[in-house]
Write a protein that holds these residues in place. Structure first.
Motif, PDB file in Angstrom:
ATOM      1  N   ARG A  93       0.822  -1.218   0.000  1.00 47.88           N
ATOM      2  CA  ARG A  93       0.000   0.000   0.000  1.00 47.88           C
ATOM      3  C   ARG A  93       0.857   1.268   0.000  1.00 47.88           C
ATOM      4  O   ARG A  93       0.501   2.269  -0.643  1.00 47.88           O
ATOM      5  N   VAL A  99       5.531   2.485  -4.152  1.00 45.07           N
ATOM      6  CA  VAL A  99       5.334   2.735  -5.578  1.00 45.07           C
ATOM      7  C   VAL A  99       6.535   2.131  -6.285  1.00 45.07           C
ATOM      8  O   VAL A  99       7.679   2.474  -5.980  1.00 45.07           O
ATOM      9  N   PHE A 144      -2.119   0.393  -6.647  1.00 48.23           N
ATOM     10  CA  PHE A 144      -1.351   1.060  -5.599  1.00 48.23           C
ATOM     11  C   PHE A 144       0.119   1.176  -5.981  1.00 48.23           C
ATOM     12  O   PHE A 144       0.721   2.242  -5.834  1.00 48.23           O
ATOM     13  N   ASN A 146       0.905   3.828  -8.531  1.00 51.31           N
ATOM     14  CA  ASN A 146       0.404   5.177  -8.240  1.00 51.31           C
ATOM     15  C   ASN A 146      -0.798   5.538  -9.123  1.00 51.31           C
ATOM     16  O   ASN A 146      -0.912   6.653  -9.628  1.00 51.31           O
ATOM     17  N   GLY A 147      -1.677   4.552  -9.317  1.00 48.07           N
ATOM     18  CA  GLY A 147      -2.897   4.818 -10.064  1.00 48.07           C
ATOM     19  C   GLY A 147      -2.739   4.840 -11.568  1.00 48.07           C
ATOM     20  O   GLY A 147      -3.557   5.450 -12.274  1.00 48.07           O
ATOM     21  N   GLN A 186     -10.755  -0.509  -7.810  1.00 51.39           N
ATOM     22  CA  GLN A 186      -9.986   0.271  -6.844  1.00 51.39           C
ATOM     23  C   GLN A 186     -10.338   1.749  -6.883  1.00 51.39           C
ATOM     24  O   GLN A 186     -10.284   2.438  -5.872  1.00 51.39           O
ATOM     25  N   THR A 187     -10.718   2.250  -8.054  1.00 52.28           N
ATOM     26  CA  THR A 187     -11.021   3.674  -8.155  1.00 52.28           C
ATOM     27  C   THR A 187     -12.512   3.974  -8.017  1.00 52.28           C
ATOM     28  O   THR A 187     -12.898   5.128  -7.878  1.00 52.28           O
ATOM     29  N   ASP A 204      -6.193   5.835   2.295  1.00 52.19           N
ATOM     30  CA  ASP A 204      -5.230   5.637   1.213  1.00 52.19           C
ATOM     31  C   ASP A 204      -5.927   5.416  -0.124  1.00 52.19           C
ATOM     32  O   ASP A 204      -5.400   5.785  -1.178  1.00 52.19           O
ATOM     33  N   ASP A 205      -7.097   4.786  -0.085  1.00 52.81           N
ATOM     34  CA  ASP A 205      -7.855   4.586  -1.320  1.00 52.81           C
ATOM     35  C   ASP A 205      -8.279   5.925  -1.904  1.00 52.81           C
ATOM     36  O   ASP A 205      -8.174   6.164  -3.117  1.00 52.81           O
ATOM     37  N   LEU A 229      -5.388   7.771  -3.398  1.00 47.89           N
ATOM     38  CA  LEU A 229      -5.007   7.254  -4.715  1.00 47.89           C
ATOM     39  C   LEU A 229      -5.860   7.897  -5.804  1.00 47.89           C
ATOM     40  O   LEU A 229      -5.344   8.258  -6.880  1.00 47.89           O
TER      41      LEU A 229
END
Length: 377
Positions: free
Chosen positions: A119, A122, A165, A168-169, A200-201, A208-209, A212
């Protein structure tokens, strides 16, 4: 937590039974009022490490028995996975087998482990490549993890979350991660991995979600998600992006029979079918303990999709807890006419995927009508 402190103070927790622990937590969360599920998600992890992870899952089982309104425990199991992996991140693959063998809580523990491990990291493309060996073996059966195909599918879905994660998206690099691991010697898990990337998005849970999502060039919304998904030229990627946007339409899908509208404008017939798969599985997970609502929604879908709806909801019950075979069969029995038996036949054909070749599969098959039991076995 006042009641818990009083109840478990002075070392009582060590000698308290699983049943007593669960009862105390249910009483604590009931006395507070509000959303008991969120209370359980905050309170139950505090049992660790006084109780082991298997013991905590036994507590969760007892909570679900005591509180019939609490059936979807995926988020709670996710938090437990993150808690355990934080103790020794380097051993993240090794702790995956602590996931309940019956897959309870939709294998949320596995998701927590995989996402929790990286998490805060990167990775460059070179570092991604260096970790590829672990990424490839994380979801594969091994000596200490007799994973069923369902276990693997949910694990690979979690890897999609993980890739977002550690990049970095970056959608493109995340999807390339799925390309690198999704077709394993034991099956093709590309679809579920891609869905994990986009989920995830669309479904942030933790700070943290949300952080992101802030990194994305444009945040997905109910108004712009179709345009954002159109950037993916491959139909399978665009389709996954579109169907994972379901949280924007949660009420319409579950309460108002909006599955047909939501699954319109998919890039092709295959992705339309996959959209119905996802919507009906979501319906099942969101209505655990509310079979009347699920039945009402299934009655609104086109005739061509009705069997899939009933079977998917029945399958979601097993995905959440494989010991709930009777409840799964009971939901099929709510269907009318030929749909009822077709639902049973679908469950029979998916038994190996869900249970593997285990005594649990044999027990489940025995619950089905005699005429489909052989197919199940």
């Amino acid at each position: 937590m006042a009641l818990l402190i009083g109840f478990f103070g002075f070392g009582f927790l060590e000698r308290a039974s699983v049943e007593a622990s669960a009862l105390a937590i249910v009483e604590e969360c009931t006395s507070k009022g509000g959303d008991r599920g969120q209370c359980y998600e905050k309170t139950v992890p505090d049992l660790y490490p006084t109780l082991s992870i298997p013991e905590i899952f036994d507590v969760i089982r007892e909570i679900r028995k005591s509180d019939s309104s609490y059936q979807f425990c995926h988020v709670l199991a996710h938090k437990l996975g993150e808690l355990v992996v934080a103790e020794d991140p380097a051993r993240w693959v090794d702790v995956i087998p602590l996931n309940p063998s019956d897959g309870m809580c939709s294998n949320g523990f596995v998701h927590g482990v995989t996402v929790g491990r990286f998490r805060d990291d990167v990775l460059t493309p070179e570092q991604m490549q260096e970790n590829l060996v672990d990424f490839k073996r994380a979801c594969e059966p091994r000596a200490d993890w007799a994973a069923t195909s369902l276990d693997q599918a949910i694990c690979y879905h979690g890897m999609g979350h993980l890739f977002m994660f550690i990049t970095n998206g970056d959608y493109r690099r995340s999807l390339e991660g799925c390309d690198a691991i999704g077709r394993s010697p034991t099956g093709d898990f590309m679809r579920v991995c891609r869905e994990g990337v986009f989920m995830q998005t669309y479904q942030p849970l933790e700070p943290d979600d949300f952080a992101l999502i802030e990194l994305l060039p444009e945040k997905p919304t109910k108004e712009n998600y179709r345009r954002l998904c159109a950037q993916f030229s491959e139909d399978a990627e665009e389709g996954a992006c579109l169907r994972e946007a379901w949280p924007f339409f949660r009420e319409e899908i579950i309460e108002d029979g909006g599955a047909v509208t939501f699954c319109s404008r998919q890039p092709n017939a295959t992705e339309t079918s996959a959209c119905y798969d996802s919507v009906f599985a979501i319906l099942g997970r969101q209505t655990l303990g509310r079979p009347d609502t699920a039945e009402k929604t299934c009655a609104t879908v086109p005739d061509s999709e009705r069997v899939k709806c009933f079977a998917s909801v029945a399958g979601s019950i097993l995905e959440e807890d494989r010991t709930d075979g009777q409840r799964s069969v009971d939901f099929c029995n709510r269907a009318e006419g030929e749909t009822r038996m077709a639902c049973m036949q679908t469950l029979a054909s998916r038994a190996r995927f869900i249970f593997g070749d285990t005594p649990e599969k044999t027990r489940f098959c025995s619950l089905l009508p005699t005429e489909v039991q052989e197919r199940c076995r």
